[in-house]
Enzyme design. Sequence first.
Site, PDB file in Angstrom:
ATOM      1  N   ASP A   1      42.426  88.318  83.609  1.00  0.00           N
ATOM      2  CA  ASP A   1      41.451  87.222  83.569  1.00  0.00           C
ATOM      3  C   ASP A   1      42.201  85.949  83.184  1.00  0.00           C
ATOM      4  OD1 ASP A   1      39.023  85.980  83.863  1.00  0.00           O
ATOM      5  OD2 ASP A   1      38.000  87.068  82.274  1.00  0.00           O
ATOM      6  N   GLU A   2      41.521  84.795  83.303  1.00  0.00           N
ATOM      7  CA  GLU A   2      42.253  83.567  83.017  1.00  0.00           C
ATOM      8  C   GLU A   2      42.251  83.232  81.530  1.00  0.00           C
ATOM      9  OE1 GLU A   2      39.066  83.458  83.423  1.00  0.00           O
ATOM     10  OE2 GLU A   2      38.287  81.521  84.056  1.00  0.00           O
TER      11      GLU A   2
ATOM     12  N   ASP B   1      38.190  83.747  75.568  1.00  0.00           N
ATOM     13  CA  ASP B   1      37.505  82.757  74.741  1.00  0.00           C
ATOM     14  C   ASP B   1      36.847  83.475  73.555  1.00  0.00           C
ATOM     15  OD1 ASP B   1      36.296  80.395  73.883  1.00  0.00           O
ATOM     16  OD2 ASP B   1      34.586  80.634  75.215  1.00  0.00           O
TER      17      ASP B   1
ATOM     18  N   TYR C   1      41.275  74.541  84.657  1.00  0.00           N
ATOM     19  CA  TYR C   1      42.183  75.235  85.578  1.00  0.00           C
ATOM     20  C   TYR C   1      42.202  74.533  86.937  1.00  0.00           C
ATOM     21  CZ  TYR C   1      42.592  78.826  82.070  1.00  0.00           C
ATOM     22  OH  TYR C   1      42.867  79.483  80.898  1.00  0.00           O
TER      23      TYR C   1
ATOM     24  N   TRP D   1      38.457  73.014  75.689  1.00  0.00           N
ATOM     25  CA  TRP D   1      38.147  73.417  77.061  1.00  0.00           C
ATOM     26  C   TRP D   1      39.421  73.365  77.898  1.00  0.00           C
ATOM     27  CZ3 TRP D   1      34.466  76.162  79.039  1.00  0.00           C
ATOM     28  CH2 TRP D   1      34.405  76.293  80.422  1.00  0.00           C
TER      29      TRP D   1
ATOM     30  N   LYS E   1      42.234  81.746  73.238  1.00  0.00           N
ATOM     31  CA  LYS E   1      41.867  80.651  72.336  1.00  0.00           C
ATOM     32  C   LYS E   1      41.857  81.172  70.912  1.00  0.00           C
ATOM     33  CE  LYS E   1      38.923  78.320  75.603  1.00  0.00           C
ATOM     34  NZ  LYS E   1      37.628  77.647  75.752  1.00  0.00           N
TER      35      LYS E   1
ATOM     36  N   GLU F   1      39.455  74.735  89.746  1.00  0.00           N
ATOM     37  CA  GLU F   1      38.141  74.104  89.530  1.00  0.00           C
ATOM     38  C   GLU F   1      38.217  72.586  89.728  1.00  0.00           C
ATOM     39  OE1 GLU F   1      37.037  77.122  85.798  1.00  0.00           O
ATOM     40  OE2 GLU F   1      37.860  75.130  85.413  1.00  0.00           O
TER      41      GLU F   1
END
Length: 203
Positions: free
Chosen positions: A108-109, A112, A183, A180, A152, A186
């Site tokens: 996953d990127e 969080d 990427y 935030w 994070k 987006e």
Amino acid sequence: MVEKVYISYNNVHKLCQEAAETIKDFNPNLMVAIGGGGFIPARILRTFLKQPGSKNIPIQAIGLSLYEQLGDDTVVEAVGHEVVRTQWLDFSSEHTMDLIGKRILIVDEVDDTRTTLHYAVSELEKDVRAQAERLGRSAEETKFFVFVLHNKDKPKRAELPEDMMREGRYLAARTLPDLWIAYPWEAPDIEEHTANAVSQGNN
Ligand code: 5GP
């Protein structure tokens, strides 16, 4: 204005290349990419995990969406967080979707609150257990490794399995403050986005 961390495609590529050196030791034979942020990192990783003379590691996609369900109670703490599956593995053919005994890399990127990763790992573990019981193959060991571009640094709402953390089967290429992360996939304007990433040293 909310401060954002801009990440370029170049930077994503280099983080995947660097991480592949560690992930090689796990020697995955299947990747599960969590969409949409995990797709591009998974594809790049595949390039760097490819061993000469062996096949490319297959990539399966799953889709999860985290939404906030507001209850009747107006107190902020009463907000519940739930993960819903929007796409999952197709176990209808056990020839094409055999997870038992595999070394599975989940990509996953960003990690969080960890809710999504917790859900993905625990549900995949459940699916493997059920499949192994059905086929009488419970003795085979299936291992999961989680890779994210960014973790994070913040309190998490969910955990990953203790043995995964202990055995180093969790890797975040970088740990960042709780800001935030923008990427490149987006970006409405990729030139401006990349320029921002370059100026922040994330290229
Ligand atoms: P979780 O809170 O479950 O760890 O993350 C849920 C999802 O929220 C992530 O997979 C990602 O799609 C999105 N997300 C969380 N933080 C960020 C961020 O800083 N930037 C972007 N682009 N997406 C984020």
